[in-house]
Design a protein around this motif. Structure first.
Motif, PDB file in Angstrom:
ATOM      1  N   GLN A 200     100.020  63.032  55.240  1.00 57.94           N
ATOM      2  CA  GLN A 200      99.965  63.457  56.642  1.00 57.94           C
ATOM      3  C   GLN A 200      98.789  62.806  57.363  1.00 57.94           C
ATOM      4  OE1 GLN A 200      99.465  67.669  57.302  1.00 57.94           O
ATOM      5  NE2 GLN A 200      99.705  67.497  59.524  1.00 57.94           N
TER       6      GLN A 200
ATOM      7  N   TRP B 157      93.884  69.206  48.983  1.00 57.62           N
ATOM      8  CA  TRP B 157      94.948  68.368  49.553  1.00 57.62           C
ATOM      9  C   TRP B 157      96.229  68.602  48.742  1.00 57.62           C
ATOM     10  CZ3 TRP B 157      93.886  65.019  53.702  1.00 57.62           C
ATOM     11  CH2 TRP B 157      92.530  64.896  54.037  1.00 57.62           C
TER      12      TRP B 157
ATOM     13  N   ASN C  34      99.283  68.449  49.321  1.00 60.76           N
ATOM     14  CA  ASN C  34     100.355  67.477  49.542  1.00 60.76           C
ATOM     15  C   ASN C  34      99.838  66.042  49.581  1.00 60.76           C
ATOM     16  OD1 ASN C  34     102.396  69.549  49.878  1.00 60.76           O
ATOM     17  ND2 ASN C  34     101.416  69.979  51.843  1.00 60.76           N
TER      18      ASN C  34
ATOM     19  N   LYS D  87      93.752  68.337  44.374  1.00 62.11           N
ATOM     20  CA  LYS D  87      94.911  69.178  44.666  1.00 62.11           C
ATOM     21  C   LYS D  87      94.538  70.449  45.412  1.00 62.11           C
ATOM     22  CE  LYS D  87      99.414  69.631  43.857  1.00 62.11           C
ATOM     23  NZ  LYS D  87     100.429  68.635  44.288  1.00 62.11           N
TER      24      LYS D  87
END
Length: 621
Positions: A136, A130, A132, A127
């Motif tokens: 992406q 990254w 999200n 987390k």
């Protein structure tokens, strides 16, 4: 890409991760293979097929060679403190897109170690790096025609905790899971399927431990039985995973056989390669980049020799060249690659492709490759990948780690390309043999690439190379100026080299000293090689960056004349996590008084008693 040595230095103690014994002893195994072959006729990936047939040994899963970008060495969480983050990973994806505009080919993007959350069982991403998750990154790979890949620590707990369903597979040390006991293997395969369903198409398996067993199993089963059961369980699971997902690429790294710590290790391997892994893996890696035990004034050339040597040893173990990932090309500014950046990168790229592997992996900081470099890079790919896909590659000459001239030759119906290296401390000639009985004689060749300095002398099917020199020669179709790759200016080869008479004598613990006359012309090259009390090559290491001691403080060269210290130019004074067994330096002629005595002192700060060998050469540039 991470290594066992790095884990040992920087992570908490874990079970030994290298293969402890192989199931196939490769010397004298031809009779075994023939005997086994009689009963296995079906294709290993066909429904209802029997186990593997040795007749399929050389078959590749891939239809053609591929190019993989791997972001390890643009970050480094083991030999350095550079973290993998989404920002870093996406920046390198932008660089892939830039390089593609100049013709550089990339097919896959491998997200290497430590993308995962420590408590997520390989299903959730870290987390802090990254926030999200990977969405992406996955989308941008898809939008740009890149197939994404993920690294897994296989069955060892490297920066990850055991998920609840793994706990009944844990070994006594709580460091690794058994494949054939408890819930780990089925859970792990479910994880692989989960990521395949989300678009992952390449899976990297690292740090496997086939000796892992529950305490109960250790009480009743031998080490050999545990090892065999683990191997069979994982291989069966991966075979089934491939059948269900025939579009995957599976690559094997640490723990699947081979001894990669040193080019001086005895052969055959103490940890043999079980050739049945070729049933499930597209490639087997042959060791993280590191210096060989062949001393070279150019440190990066010694690393070239390491990768060449390991590929040769895997080939001698009956692994087809197409299935060997030399992992030999990295550009980066982290400890894992000794802060190399792009030093001598052109020769490193050429050699990776010349070795004939079909999984070609580019690691590191792609932003270091300029637009002009990218055009050159694309030209190298165009030459070698065509030969790899439509021709064949063979090795010839001596064994790299034994410091004999050698090469890799690729031939197709229209011509041949020979990539040659002379690791000796002398000018040497090597013959370029025919690679096929249908090949035309090697005449009218063209020198396509060389290091700066000494100009190789090409005569028919022979070439004379300077000490430590790399060169590429094309014949027939490839003896054409359009294939010229130029000169590698940052590797400079002496125009001449001669040994100087010098008698080194012991002078205290781990110290030798010699006095000789300074040459009338040329520089003085000093070479020290370190051996243990058993006369075998001995590597020393001061640890990895950022706190490791550099090798110039461990393997030390000193010189003086008329009581005055003489400056010695060296390239090996780096923090080298993998260790080093030699030191090389040069005293420029302008720093010495010709004809006057010079004293050379070599010593090692290795704690144990070692034996040092010293040699002196005069070199002219």
């Amino acid at each position: 890409m991470v290594s066992i040595s790095q884990i040992a230095v920087h992570a908490r103690p874990i079970a030994c991760l290298t293969c402890c014994m192989g199931l196939v002893c490769l010397l004298g195994c031809s009779g075994w293979l023939q005997a086994q072959d009689a009963g296995y006729e079906k294709h290993p990936r066909a429904p209802g097929s029997t186990p593997w047939s040795p007749r399929l040994l050389g078959e590749t899963f891939l239809p053609d060679p591929i190019f993989v970008y791997n972001n390890w060495s643009s970050y480094d969480e083991l030999s350095d403190n550079v973290l993998l983050t989404e920002q870093l990973a996406m920046k390198e994806l932008d660089e892939i897109i830039r390089l593609r505009r100049f013709g550089v080919r990339f097919d896959y993007y491998m997200m290497d170690a430590f993308w995962f959350a420590q408590d997520g069982g390989y299903k959730t991403w870290r987390k802090s790096s990254w926030p999200n998750g990977p969405d992406q990154w996955l989308k941008r790979c898809k939008d740009n025609g890149l197939l994404p890949g993920l690294w897994f620590g296989t069955n060892t707990l490297v920066k990850i905790d055991a998920a609840p369903e793994w706990e009944n597979s844990l070994n006594r040390q709580v460091a690794a899971m058994s494949f054939y006991e408890g819930g780990f293997l089925s859970s792990f395969v479910n994880v692989l399927q989960y990521w395949h369903d989300r678009g992952i198409r390449m899976f990297k398996f690292d740090f496997v431990d086939f000796t892992a067993a529950t305490p109960k199993a250790e009480e009743t089963q031998s080490r050999e039985e545990i090892y065999s059961r683990n191997v069979n369980a994982l291989r069966t699971a991966l075979r089934n995973f491939r059948r269900k997902n025939p579009d995957v690429v599976l690559v094997a790294f640490n723990g699947f056989g081979g001894d990669v710590e040193s080019t001086a290790s005895p052969f055959p391997f103490q940890h043999p390669i079980d050739l049945r892994w070729l049933e499930v893996f597209d490639s087997l890696y042959s060791g993280d980049p590191r210096p060989s035990d062949v001393p070279e004034m150019n440190f990066w050339r010694s690393m070239d020799i390491y990768s060449d040597h390991m590929v040769r040893r895997y080939e001698q173990s009956a692994v087809p060249l197409e299935r060997i990932d030399s992992t030999g090309f990295m550009v980066g500014d982290t400890g894992t690659i000794y802060y190399r950046k792009t030093k001598a990168w052109k020769g490193s790229l050429i050699l990776m492709l010349a070795r004939g592997g079909w999984v070609n992996t580019v690691h590191g900081n792609l932003e270091f490759i300029s637009d002009d470099d990218a055009r050159w890079f694309a030209g190298v790919q165009l030459l070698y990948l065509h030969l790899g896909a439509t021709g064949r590659t063979k090795t010839f000459g001596g064994i790299p780690g034994e410091a004999e001239p050698y090469g890799f030759g690729s031939v197709d119906s229209e011509g041949a390309v020979y990539t040659l290296l002379n690791p000796k401390e002398s000018i040497a000639e090597i013959e370029m043999p025919l690679l096929s009985r249908l090949q035309e004689p090697n005449e009218g060749g063209r020198l396509l690439f060389r290091d700066a300095g000494f100009v190789p002398v090409l005569t028919g099917n022979k070439i004379k190379l300077g000490p430590g020199q790399l060169a590429v020669v094309g014949f027939a179709r490839y003896a054409n100026a359009k294939y010229d790759l130029g000169i590698q200016e940052d590797v400079r080869i002496p125009l001449g080299i001669q040994p100087l008479a010098a008698q080194f004598m012991p002078d205290g613990k781990n110290t030798i000293e010699a006095t000789l006359t300074a040459p009338e012309r040329g520089d003085m090259r000093i070479i020290m090689q370190q051996r243990g009390d058993d006369s075998q090559i001995r590597r020393s290491s001061g640890g990895a960056p950022p706190n490791g001691t550099t090798m110039g403080k461990i393997l030390v060269l000193l010189a003086w004349q008329d009581g005055r210290p003489l400056p010695i130019q060296v390239n090996y004074d780096l923090a080298i996590w993998s260790g080093l067994s030699w030191a090389v330096g040069e005293i420029r002629h302008s720093e010495m008084k010709a004809g006057q005595p010079v004293t050379i002192r070599c010593f090692s700060n290795e704690k144990d008693s070692v034996t040092l060998d010293g040699n002196i050469f005069t070199v002219e540039y």
